[in-house]
Design a protein around this motif. Sequence first.
Motif, mmCIF file in Angstrom:
data_model
loop_
_atom_site.group_PDB
_atom_site.id
_atom_site.type_symbol
_atom_site.label_atom_id
_atom_site.label_comp_id
_atom_site.label_asym_id
_atom_site.label_seq_id
_atom_site.Cartn_x
_atom_site.Cartn_y
_atom_site.Cartn_z
ATOM 1 N N ASN A 170 0.039 3.786 -3.142
ATOM 2 C CA ASN A 170 -0.595 5.420 -2.192
ATOM 3 C C ASN A 170 0.309 5.859 -2.195
ATOM 4 N N ASP A 180 -6.542 0.843 4.550
ATOM 5 C CA ASP A 180 -6.399 0.152 3.415
ATOM 6 C C ASP A 180 -5.308 -1.065 3.841
ATOM 7 N N VAL A 217 1.298 -0.892 -0.164
ATOM 8 C CA VAL A 217 -0.169 0.060 -0.008
ATOM 9 C C VAL A 217 0.857 1.224 -0.223
ATOM 10 N N THR A 253 -1.659 7.085 2.820
ATOM 11 C CA THR A 253 -1.841 5.410 3.544
ATOM 12 C C THR A 253 -2.680 5.505 4.547
#
Length: 211
Positions: free
Chosen positions: A33, A42, A29, A38
């Motif tokens: 992202n 998530d 993640v 984040t």
Amino acid sequence: MSASEPTAASRKAKAAQTEVALKEAARRVFARNGYLNTKITDITAEAGRSAGSFYKHFASKEEVLQALLADWFAQAGEELSAHEAGDDLSEEPALRARVATYWHTYRAHLPEIQALGQAALVDPEFAERVARIRHAQLQTMREHLQRLQAAGSDLPGDPAVLASAFNALLEGFCTVWAGGGGEPIGRVLGDDEAIDTLTGLLRHGLTGPRP
């Protein structure tokens, strides 16, 4: 205890699996992202775990990042301690082993490194904790250089300053080439060329040019 009731060992193993799953999910993640964008949800969604399970292992995403960084340093340390080249940095195999470990682990842990930079920008306390880790790594290099100096090597400066310069060169080079796409030289820079270039530059800088 019934046959279906989990044992302490199985609960511990399950908890360890969950922690690994959360850290690996956080890496993915962060890479996708960015650290600042984040959210904990998530990470838990990516890992297929609940928010409750997350907080059993980590208090925040900052703690996840710290755990990932600890894993990175531990991996690098294990690789170097097991390497047959030893730690005499006046010998090219030992120096190259250290450079190679830095290069490969940097590339392997880009999500954490990029997250680290973002976290340090917005959280001074986190930046200070990371600085302490970095200083500990510099102390290890300083000790290597002090041993060289004690053995008679004519180093070009104070081992403490040289350790900082050594680390800055590795860090800056990896930032550009491993994390930033490199310079426009018209070709791809391979791992061996990168490692050999750094090793040669550092070796000649520490011990002088070959006769």
